[in-house]
Enzyme design. Structure first.
Site, PDB file in Angstrom:
ATOM      1  N   ASP A   1       0.158 -13.454   2.486  1.00 12.24           N
ATOM      2  CA  ASP A   1       0.781 -12.359   3.240  1.00 12.24           C
ATOM      3  C   ASP A   1       2.135 -12.794   3.789  1.00 12.24           C
ATOM      4  O   ASP A   1       3.118 -12.058   3.673  1.00 12.24           O
ATOM      5  CB  ASP A   1      -0.110 -11.923   4.411  1.00 12.24           C
ATOM      6  CG  ASP A   1      -1.411 -11.277   3.976  1.00 12.24           C
ATOM      7  OD1 ASP A   1      -1.505 -10.823   2.818  1.00 12.24           O
ATOM      8  OD2 ASP A   1      -2.342 -11.236   4.811  1.00 12.24           O
TER       9      ASP A   1
ATOM     10  N   ASP B   1       0.821  -1.204   0.000  1.00  7.25           N
ATOM     11  CA  ASP B   1       0.000   0.000   0.000  1.00  7.25           C
ATOM     12  C   ASP B   1       0.859   1.260   0.000  1.00  7.25           C
ATOM     13  O   ASP B   1       0.524   2.237  -0.669  1.00  7.25           O
ATOM     14  CB  ASP B   1      -0.932  -0.010   1.219  1.00  7.25           C
ATOM     15  CG  ASP B   1      -1.888  -1.189   1.182  1.00  7.25           C
ATOM     16  OD1 ASP B   1      -2.574  -1.354   0.157  1.00  7.25           O
ATOM     17  OD2 ASP B   1      -1.933  -1.957   2.161  1.00  7.25           O
TER      18      ASP B   1
ATOM     19  N   THR C   1      -1.734  -1.922   4.793  1.00  6.43           N
ATOM     20  CA  THR C   1      -2.928  -1.755   5.616  1.00  6.43           C
ATOM     21  C   THR C   1      -3.764  -3.008   5.395  1.00  6.43           C
ATOM     22  O   THR C   1      -4.171  -3.293   4.267  1.00  6.43           O
ATOM     23  CB  THR C   1      -3.735  -0.505   5.212  1.00  6.43           C
ATOM     24  OG1 THR C   1      -4.007  -0.539   3.818  1.00  6.43           O
ATOM     25  CG2 THR C   1      -2.987   0.766   5.541  1.00  6.43           C
TER      26      THR C   1
ATOM     27  N   HIS D   1      -7.694 -10.538   6.344  1.00  2.00           N
ATOM     28  CA  HIS D   1      -6.360 -11.036   6.681  1.00  2.00           C
ATOM     29  C   HIS D   1      -6.336 -11.736   8.041  1.00  2.00           C
ATOM     30  O   HIS D   1      -5.263 -12.000   8.568  1.00  2.00           O
ATOM     31  CB  HIS D   1      -5.343  -9.891   6.621  1.00  2.00           C
ATOM     32  CG  HIS D   1      -5.248  -9.284   5.260  1.00  2.00           C
ATOM     33  ND1 HIS D   1      -4.377  -9.746   4.298  1.00  2.00           N
ATOM     34  CD2 HIS D   1      -5.947  -8.280   4.675  1.00  2.00           C
ATOM     35  CE1 HIS D   1      -4.540  -9.031   3.180  1.00  2.00           C
ATOM     36  NE2 HIS D   1      -5.485  -8.141   3.394  1.00  2.00           N
TER      37      HIS D   1
END
Length: 164
Positions: A97, A51, A63, A69
């Site tokens: 992630d 981001d 973010t 997430h």
């Protein structure tokens, strides 16, 4: 429990969820700007399309929405319908992630995750507190951390020792 919307309406609603320029991204961009940090947004050349990229500090800021997430906070609720589907989908997001952050770290980037709950909701941090945490981490040289409603926490993964 059955979904209260038809498949067509649910699909339309899901497509409407923004993936950039969200309210939490806008709030964070404003705070970074107020603090005098220059940044780039949504760099598709970097893993995870961060981001915010702060080149001068070799920092990446993500973010993360608490639902998408799987953050362990009051904003995350396991869906009552199609539970297996959602848990699998969210689990894949979490794994992606981890992979993206690991890759960025291996490339020498410092990585900060700012959770949605720190930016909005009943327990959000004040602008002053959030800006202070951002400045603290960006200028400190810490390798990996996250900010949530409780403040800032180091989350550095174990890294192998350099060869002797």
């Amino acid at each position: 429990m059955a979904d209260v919307h038809s498949k067509a309406i649910r699909s339309k609603n899901m497509r409407a969820i923004a993936t950039r320029d969200t309210a939490i991204e806008k709030r964070l961009a404003g705070l970074l700007g107020e603090a005098g940090f220059g940044f780039r947004v949504q760099d598709a050349e970097l893993a995870g399309k961060p981001d915010f990229v702060l080149d001068d500090y070799r920092c990446i800021i993500f973010t993360h929405g608490c639902f998408w997430h799987h953050h362990d906070c009051y904003l995350f609720k396991v869906p009552a319908t199609r539970t297996d589907f959602w848990l699998e989908k969210i689990g894949k997001n979490v794994e992606r992630d981890r992979r993206d952050i690991s890759r960025l770290r291996d490339e020498g980037w410092r990585v900060l995750v700012v959770w949605e709950c720190a930016l909005r909701g009943r327990a959000k941090l004040s602008d002053a507190a959030l800006k202070e945490r951002l400045e603290e981490w960006i200028c400190s040289g810490g390798a990996q951390a996250e900010i949530d409603t409780l403040g800032i926490h180091a989350t550095e993964r174990e890294r192998p020792a350099p060869p002797a």
